[in-house]
Design a protein around this motif. Structure first.
Motif, PDB file in Angstrom:
ATOM      1  N   ALA A  31      46.399  43.390  60.781  1.00 36.59           N
ATOM      2  CA  ALA A  31      45.059  42.985  60.361  1.00 36.59           C
ATOM      3  C   ALA A  31      44.526  43.900  59.261  1.00 36.59           C
ATOM      4  CB  ALA A  31      44.117  42.995  61.562  1.00 36.59           C
ATOM      5  N   LEU A  32      44.783  45.193  59.360  1.00 29.07           N
ATOM      6  CA  LEU A  32      44.349  46.130  58.320  1.00 29.07           C
ATOM      7  C   LEU A  32      45.070  45.850  57.008  1.00 29.07           C
ATOM      8  CD1 LEU A  32      44.184  49.483  60.324  1.00 29.07           C
ATOM      9  CD2 LEU A  32      42.270  48.210  59.326  1.00 29.07           C
ATOM     10  N   THR A  37      43.672  43.246  51.364  1.00 27.16           N
ATOM     11  CA  THR A  37      44.019  42.349  50.263  1.00 27.16           C
ATOM     12  C   THR A  37      42.891  41.369  49.965  1.00 27.16           C
ATOM     13  OG1 THR A  37      44.990  40.655  51.677  1.00 27.16           O
ATOM     14  CG2 THR A  37      46.430  42.446  50.980  1.00 27.16           C
ATOM     15  N   GLY A  38      41.883  41.296  50.812  1.00 22.06           N
ATOM     16  CA  GLY A  38      40.793  40.349  50.608  1.00 22.06           C
ATOM     17  C   GLY A  38      41.102  38.958  51.099  1.00 22.06           C
ATOM     18  N   PHE A  39      42.255  38.783  51.792  1.00 19.69           N
ATOM     19  CA  PHE A  39      42.649  37.478  52.329  1.00 19.69           C
ATOM     20  C   PHE A  39      42.574  36.383  51.257  1.00 19.69           C
ATOM     21  CE2 PHE A  39      41.713  39.463  56.413  1.00 19.69           C
ATOM     22  CZ  PHE A  39      42.794  39.036  57.158  1.00 19.69           C
ATOM     23  N   GLY A  40      43.506  36.460  50.328  1.00 18.06           N
ATOM     24  CA  GLY A  40      43.593  35.400  49.332  1.00 18.06           C
ATOM     25  C   GLY A  40      43.966  34.085  49.983  1.00 18.06           C
ATOM     26  N   PRO A  41      43.787  32.963  49.260  1.00 15.88           N
ATOM     27  CA  PRO A  41      44.063  31.641  49.821  1.00 15.88           C
ATOM     28  C   PRO A  41      45.462  31.509  50.394  1.00 15.88           C
ATOM     29  CG  PRO A  41      42.920  31.454  47.731  1.00 15.88           C
ATOM     30  CD  PRO A  41      43.282  32.892  47.868  1.00 15.88           C
ATOM     31  N   ALA A  47      48.521  35.515  57.497  1.00 17.90           N
ATOM     32  CA  ALA A  47      47.784  36.475  58.321  1.00 17.90           C
ATOM     33  C   ALA A  47      47.604  35.945  59.732  1.00 17.90           C
ATOM     34  CB  ALA A  47      46.427  36.775  57.685  1.00 17.90           C
ATOM     35  N   LEU A  48      47.257  34.678  59.843  1.00 16.26           N
ATOM     36  CA  LEU A  48      47.054  34.071  61.157  1.00 16.26           C
ATOM     37  C   LEU A  48      48.337  34.104  61.983  1.00 16.26           C
ATOM     38  CD1 LEU A  48      45.153  32.515  63.060  1.00 16.26           C
ATOM     39  CD2 LEU A  48      45.943  30.408  61.959  1.00 16.26           C
TER      40      LEU A  48
END
Length: 361
Positions: A31-32, A37-41, A47-48
């Motif tokens: 998660a860190l 990275t700002g969770f790009g599209p 990530a999920l």
């Protein structure tokens, strides 16, 4: 056999404790790494999957069933399952770490690199109970990143990672040896403690309970007695000094052993307890009424007088005087009162000519 089972059970306990703690940090670390990275599209699905998968594996570690007192089969089955989950976790993390080096923007690669080193060292120190699966777990965490570092960053960085892996494996090997040495030492200490406790309650010559054990059992029996169904016998071998003087002390010891065996054979029913109270004096605790206890005591006395004992190459007739007392809450305030009543009856048996059974007045 029992020692091996105890060691296995202790390993299961410690593996369960240590494995439960470490699993959650993999999901937190992922998660860190994604968070910076700002969770790009394109990263949301990855990530999920990664974070969810690692957290799910952490939950599975906790939910693996383990009986409160596992036998050897159950213990080994639990270890196989928990190590399978640990290896699955390290496989997922190793793949994610290598992917982050190639696909995620800075500083995510650095974060996963640092966490890989931390996880590898944690495995070397805390999950060192089994050498082969522990080594495999370290390699699964470290090796995928090695390939990416050597190809994408620099050969020297990859070489550094190899040195780091080798160091972890050496640490794990040392930790493994120290862990099992500690387990062996703790088992030896437990064995010595149990042996000391047993010897403190068992007469070393006759293997009957000693006075301490008998006194505690008597107090417990009096505290829970109902309806007078509790009787106490105190027995004394008649003229035991004659046996020592005539045949020697070794023969006297052998006589005590044979007498204890006769006593054990005669009073071996449920809840019945025989003990050596000291010297040639013995006690028997019976969960029966005093009339029945007196009859059984008399039967034992007669059988003993009619059947000579064979001890230390000698065959000699041995007799015993017996005092019998039944518990009565109106007359006996405590265990000591019941004991004194039986002891007084024994004294009357001796004064009355020995080789007889007397009941408490």
């Amino acid at each position: 056999m029992q020692r091996a089972h105890n060691l296995l059970r202790q390993e299961v306990v410690e593996t369960r404790q240590r494995a439960r703690l470490g699993g959650w940090f993999y999901g937190v670390a992922a998660a860190l790494a994604f968070g910076v990275t700002g969770f790009g599209p394109g990263d949301r699905l990855a990530a999920l999957l990664v974070i969810g998968g690692l957290l799910l594996l952490a939950v599975v570690r906790v939910l693996i069933p383990l009986p409160a007192e596992p036998d050897a089969v159950q213990a080994r089955r639990y270890l196989r399952r928990v190590w399978a989950v640990i290896l699955a976790t390290t496989l997922v993390w190793g793949g994610f770490s290598a992917w982050s080096q190639a696909a995620l923007p800075a500083p995510a690669p650095l974060i996963t690199l640092l966490f890989s080193g931390a996880f590898g060292m944690a495995l070397a120190h805390t999950l060192c109970m089994r050498r082969l699966p522990s080594a495999l777990a370290i390699l699964l965490v470290m090796a995928p990143t090695l390939v990416v570092l050597a190809r994408e960053v620099a050969f020297g960085v990859g070489a550094m990672w190899v040195v780091y892996m080798v160091y972890m494996l050496l640490v794990m090997t040392r930790s493994h040896r120290e862990y099992h040495a500690r387990l062996e030492l703790e088992e030896d200490l437990r064995h010595q403690r149990d042996l000391f406790e047993s010897r403190s309650r068992i007469d070393g010559l006759t293997a009957l309970p000693n006075r301490r054990e008998f006194s505690e059992a008597l107090e417990q029996a009096v505290a829970t007695a109902r309806g007078g169904a509790l009787s106490l016998l105190i027995l004394d071998i008649d003229h035991f000094k004659r046996i020592n003087d005539s045949f020697g002390h070794l023969a006297g010891d052998a006589c005590l052993i044979q007498f204890a065996q006769r006593l054990r054979d005669a009073f071996d029913g449920p809840g019945e307890l025989c003990a050596r109270l000291g010297g040639e004096e013995f006690g028997v605790l019976l969960p029966i009424d005093p009339k029945t206890a007196h009859a059984r005591a008399e039967h034992f006395r007669q059988a003993l007088a009619d059947g000579p004992l064979a001890f230390d190459g000698v065959r000699d007739t041995v007799t015993a005087s017996i005092g019998c007392s039944g518990y009565d809450a109106r007359r006996h305030d405590d265990a000591g009162a019941l004991y004194r009543a039986a002891d007084a009856a024994l004294y009357r048996a001796k004064v009355g000519g020995r080789n007889r059974t007397e009941h408490a007045e």
